[in-house]
Scaffold this motif. Structure first.
Motif, PDB file in Angstrom:
ATOM      1  N   PRO A  30       0.788  -1.223   0.000  1.00  0.00           N
ATOM      2  CA  PRO A  30       0.000   0.000   0.000  1.00  0.00           C
ATOM      3  C   PRO A  30       0.821   1.275   0.000  1.00  0.00           C
ATOM      4  CG  PRO A  30      -0.038  -0.968   2.179  1.00  0.00           C
ATOM      5  CD  PRO A  30       0.648  -1.945   1.267  1.00  0.00           C
ATOM      6  N   ASP A  31       2.099   1.208   0.374  1.00  0.00           N
ATOM      7  CA  ASP A  31       2.897   2.429   0.454  1.00  0.00           C
ATOM      8  C   ASP A  31       3.764   2.674  -0.785  1.00  0.00           C
ATOM      9  OD1 ASP A  31       4.561   0.282   0.965  1.00  0.00           O
ATOM     10  OD2 ASP A  31       5.651   1.279   2.582  1.00  0.00           O
ATOM     11  N   LEU A  32       3.596   1.863  -1.825  1.00  0.00           N
ATOM     12  CA  LEU A  32       4.363   2.051  -3.057  1.00  0.00           C
ATOM     13  C   LEU A  32       3.640   3.023  -3.986  1.00  0.00           C
ATOM     14  CD1 LEU A  32       5.524  -1.603  -3.780  1.00  0.00           C
ATOM     15  CD2 LEU A  32       6.887   0.294  -2.907  1.00  0.00           C
ATOM     16  N   PRO A  33       4.398   3.721  -4.860  1.00  0.00           N
ATOM     17  CA  PRO A  33       3.772   4.632  -5.806  1.00  0.00           C
ATOM     18  C   PRO A  33       2.644   3.956  -6.581  1.00  0.00           C
ATOM     19  CG  PRO A  33       6.138   4.931  -5.871  1.00  0.00           C
ATOM     20  CD  PRO A  33       5.867   3.722  -4.985  1.00  0.00           C
ATOM     21  N   VAL A  34       1.626   4.684  -6.875  1.00  0.00           N
ATOM     22  CA  VAL A  34       0.389   4.290  -7.547  1.00  0.00           C
ATOM     23  C   VAL A  34      -0.541   3.596  -6.557  1.00  0.00           C
ATOM     24  CG1 VAL A  34      -0.743   3.102  -9.467  1.00  0.00           C
ATOM     25  CG2 VAL A  34       1.465   4.197  -9.829  1.00  0.00           C
ATOM     26  N   ALA A  35      -0.084   2.564  -5.850  1.00  0.00           N
ATOM     27  CA  ALA A  35      -0.942   1.920  -4.849  1.00  0.00           C
ATOM     28  C   ALA A  35      -1.294   2.917  -3.755  1.00  0.00           C
ATOM     29  CB  ALA A  35      -0.254   0.700  -4.261  1.00  0.00           C
ATOM     30  N   LYS A  36      -0.325   3.740  -3.383  1.00  0.00           N
ATOM     31  CA  LYS A  36      -0.539   4.718  -2.314  1.00  0.00           C
ATOM     32  C   LYS A  36      -1.710   5.637  -2.642  1.00  0.00           C
ATOM     33  CE  LYS A  36       3.164   6.908  -1.511  1.00  0.00           C
ATOM     34  NZ  LYS A  36       4.385   7.592  -1.114  1.00  0.00           N
ATOM     35  N   GLU A  37      -1.869   5.982  -3.918  1.00  0.00           N
ATOM     36  CA  GLU A  37      -2.919   6.901  -4.337  1.00  0.00           C
ATOM     37  C   GLU A  37      -4.249   6.202  -4.628  1.00  0.00           C
ATOM     38  OE1 GLU A  37       0.108   6.984  -6.378  1.00  0.00           O
ATOM     39  OE2 GLU A  37       1.008   8.418  -5.003  1.00  0.00           O
ATOM     40  N   HIS A  38      -4.220   4.908  -4.968  1.00  0.00           N
ATOM     41  CA  HIS A  38      -5.422   4.258  -5.501  1.00  0.00           C
ATOM     42  C   HIS A  38      -5.872   2.987  -4.801  1.00  0.00           C
ATOM     43  CE1 HIS A  38      -5.423   7.009  -8.882  1.00  0.00           C
ATOM     44  NE2 HIS A  38      -4.136   6.767  -9.040  1.00  0.00           N
ATOM     45  N   LEU A  39      -5.142   2.518  -3.810  1.00  0.00           N
ATOM     46  CA  LEU A  39      -5.507   1.268  -3.145  1.00  0.00           C
ATOM     47  C   LEU A  39      -5.424   1.474  -1.642  1.00  0.00           C
ATOM     48  CD1 LEU A  39      -6.275  -1.710  -3.458  1.00  0.00           C
ATOM     49  CD2 LEU A  39      -3.849  -2.256  -3.513  1.00  0.00           C
ATOM     50  N   THR A  40      -6.553   1.391  -0.977  1.00  0.00           N
ATOM     51  CA  THR A  40      -6.611   1.610   0.459  1.00  0.00           C
ATOM     52  C   THR A  40      -6.586   0.270   1.187  1.00  0.00           C
ATOM     53  OG1 THR A  40      -7.935   3.590   0.122  1.00  0.00           O
ATOM     54  CG2 THR A  40      -7.942   2.645   2.315  1.00  0.00           C
ATOM     55  N   PHE A  41      -5.674   0.139   2.108  1.00  0.00           N
ATOM     56  CA  PHE A  41      -5.593  -1.030   2.956  1.00  0.00           C
ATOM     57  C   PHE A  41      -6.087  -0.624   4.342  1.00  0.00           C
ATOM     58  CE2 PHE A  41      -2.803  -2.199  -0.401  1.00  0.00           C
ATOM     59  CZ  PHE A  41      -2.631  -3.564  -0.381  1.00  0.00           C
ATOM     60  N   SER A  42      -7.070  -1.316   4.861  1.00  0.00           N
ATOM     61  CA  SER A  42      -7.570  -1.058   6.205  1.00  0.00           C
ATOM     62  C   SER A  42      -6.935  -2.076   7.141  1.00  0.00           C
ATOM     63  CB  SER A  42      -9.095  -1.186   6.215  1.00  0.00           C
ATOM     64  OG  SER A  42      -9.580  -1.067   7.530  1.00  0.00           O
ATOM     65  N   GLY A  43      -6.182  -1.609   8.114  1.00  0.00           N
ATOM     66  CA  GLY A  43      -5.501  -2.539   9.011  1.00  0.00           C
ATOM     67  C   GLY A  43      -4.472  -3.383   8.293  1.00  0.00           C
ATOM     68  N   GLY A  44      -3.921  -2.869   7.189  1.00  0.00           N
ATOM     69  CA  GLY A  44      -2.904  -3.592   6.436  1.00  0.00           C
ATOM     70  C   GLY A  44      -3.453  -4.620   5.478  1.00  0.00           C
ATOM     71  N   LYS A  45      -4.794  -4.682   5.333  1.00  0.00           N
ATOM     72  CA  LYS A  45      -5.388  -5.685   4.443  1.00  0.00           C
ATOM     73  C   LYS A  45      -6.332  -5.025   3.444  1.00  0.00           C
ATOM     74  CE  LYS A  45      -5.336  -9.342   7.899  1.00  0.00           C
ATOM     75  NZ  LYS A  45      -6.134 -10.328   8.617  1.00  0.00           N
ATOM     76  N   VAL A  46      -6.423  -5.584   2.266  1.00  0.00           N
ATOM     77  CA  VAL A  46      -7.396  -5.129   1.271  1.00  0.00           C
ATOM     78  C   VAL A  46      -8.776  -5.517   1.776  1.00  0.00           C
ATOM     79  CG1 VAL A  46      -8.180  -5.441  -1.102  1.00  0.00           C
ATOM     80  CG2 VAL A  46      -5.765  -5.401  -0.619  1.00  0.00           C
TER      81      VAL A  46
END
Length: 78
Positions: A30-46
């Motif tokens: 979740p902290d990598l470029p592109v994922a950071k902007e478009h993929l939210t992880f709640s509690g570290g999980k999708v």
């Protein structure tokens, strides 16, 4: 890769690009470029597998272009 007891039951997600002589693998974090902007992880999980599928469908190419592969497997020629 489904969660394992030894990994706190977390799941790992990869993008793979297979070629003739090598395979490149990206770990989707979740902290990598592109994922950071478009993929939210709640509690570290999708939240759902569908969220990840949507992310990969819409942003997989951009993710690969923005991040270095975690692993490159090459066929060794003897």
């Amino acid at each position: 890769i489904p969660g394992q007891m030894a990994t706190n039951d977390a799941h790992l997600f990869f993008i793979g690009q297979a070629g003739k002589d090598q395979t490149r693998l990206w770990v989707v974090l979740p902290d990598l470029p592109v994922a950071k902007e478009h993929l939210t992880f709640s509690g570290g999980k999708v939240k759902t597998a569908g969220d990840l599928k949507t992310f990969l469908t819409q942003h997989g190419d951009a993710f690969v272009n923005a991040n270095q592969p975690a692993v490159v497997l090459e066929i060794r020629k003897s």
